[in-house]
Scaffold this active site. Sequence first.
Site, short mmCIF file in Angstrom:
data_model
loop_
_atom_site.label_atom_id
_atom_site.label_comp_id
_atom_site.label_asym_id
_atom_site.label_seq_id
_atom_site.Cartn_x
_atom_site.Cartn_y
_atom_site.Cartn_z
N GLU A 122 -8.33 -4.47 5.27
CA GLU A 122 -8.23 -4.14 3.91
C GLU A 122 -7.12 -5.32 3.33
OE1 GLU A 122 -8.99 0.39 3.08
OE2 GLU A 122 -8.21 -0.21 5.17
N ASN A 179 0.79 -1.27 -0.01
CA ASN A 179 0.09 0.03 -0.05
C ASN A 179 0.79 1.22 -0.16
OD1 ASN A 179 -1.71 2.16 0.57
ND2 ASN A 179 -2.76 1.16 2.26
N ARG A 189 -2.84 -1.93 -3.42
CA ARG A 189 -3.77 -1.23 -3.29
C ARG A 189 -3.52 0.07 -4.19
NH1 ARG A 189 -4.61 3.85 0.92
NH2 ARG A 189 -6.61 4.43 0.32
N HIS A 240 -12.48 3.95 0.20
CA HIS A 240 -12.60 2.94 1.26
C HIS A 240 -13.43 1.72 0.78
CE1 HIS A 240 -11.63 6.70 4.31
NE2 HIS A 240 -10.71 6.04 3.95
N ARG A 297 -9.32 16.99 7.11
CA ARG A 297 -9.89 17.30 5.73
C ARG A 297 -11.67 17.90 6.28
NH1 ARG A 297 -9.31 11.58 2.95
NH2 ARG A 297 -7.12 11.53 2.66
#
Length: 399
Positions: free
Chosen positions: A383, A10, A89, A178, A239
């Site tokens: 994940e 990742n 990923r 996600h 964010r």
Amino acid sequence: MSQQHVLVLNCGSSSLKFAILNPHTATVVLSGLAECLGSDTARLSYRFNNIKTAINLAPKASHQQAIATLVDIIKENDLAQHLVAVGHRVVHGGEHFTRSVIIDAAIKKVIAQTANLAPLHNPANLIGIEAAELAFANLPQIAVFDTAFHQTMSAEAYLYALPYSLYEKEGVRRYGFHGTSHFYVAQQAATMLKKSITDSYLISAHLGNGCSVCAIKQGQSVDTSMGLTPLEGVVMGTRSGDIDPGLFSFLTQQLGYSAVTIDTLLNKESGLLGLSQLSNDCRTLEEAHYAGNLQATLALDVFCYRLAKQIAAYVVPLGELDAIIFTGGIGENSSLIREKVLTLLRFFGFTLDNDANLAARFGQSGVITANEGPCALVIPTNEELVIAQDAAQLIKEAN
């Protein structure tokens, strides 16, 4: 050791998260993180046989150098012979990918073309892919896309009310992210509820430094809070989430901000950090909240209020609700955030089980409500396992 292990990579803009695991048993053989890549403090740490090792990389070390170090670790511990694939990923697949794929030159070209939609992520993902191709030339490389799970959304969910030509010519639409996490916890939730995934109506809240909510109807994503980029949606660590688009004009025309300054403001200086003026780390803010810091309390309250509103809105595309799922670093560990959100959603009839809520932390899953009807679940996401399983399945199909 079974000959069925997948190396999962990742790549972030300045980091490389990695793991070797068995896709059938979910056993993690090796895991680690290279961080601060490109800086003078580049370093790599990994865990193998329950022993954690830290390595200082060369100053300004690149992703390629981090992967070269990882290759040395794999060889030193005699793990290479057990690898059957490398799973990557990839953040943005646009409309091109509805599932994971075996990487070839054409796939890499499409990932590069989609980089304009994820300029901080897709180029880093490509660097990881190409470095892994050199390091593991004999292994198939698999791309698993954050956006793929959300390609089942209907046009009414993914279109912006903008001139349609922007969608047709430039691909401006809501994509969501996600997806791998939402897919995994939905499958786990159906099992916990003793229901078929095709008969389940779920809302998944992936809460970490990045946060998104997903409405999952009969196993498919029908709406999600992130959009064209990971900036849209609920409040996150740094964010802003949803804002009035007119803010851009106000900041440029009235305050003289540049586009780059605004981008930095919305992505790196807002959210929990901006509201609290203290930290983007929920743990730090909770400690400050209990110590009486009013700004930290305000940040947490705004975070929970916006999150609860988003969850409530997703009953519309679902039509009915079996469970809300909390996952991600905050979702899995913050009993306070879960309590606040469920209190705001009290019209669903939720009755929080305080003991169960406290127990469902630090890797523990469980039902945290005691009421009849819709329940709330805590499910640790995985994940890496989904990426490994997709890689194994694609290899099986190819053979």
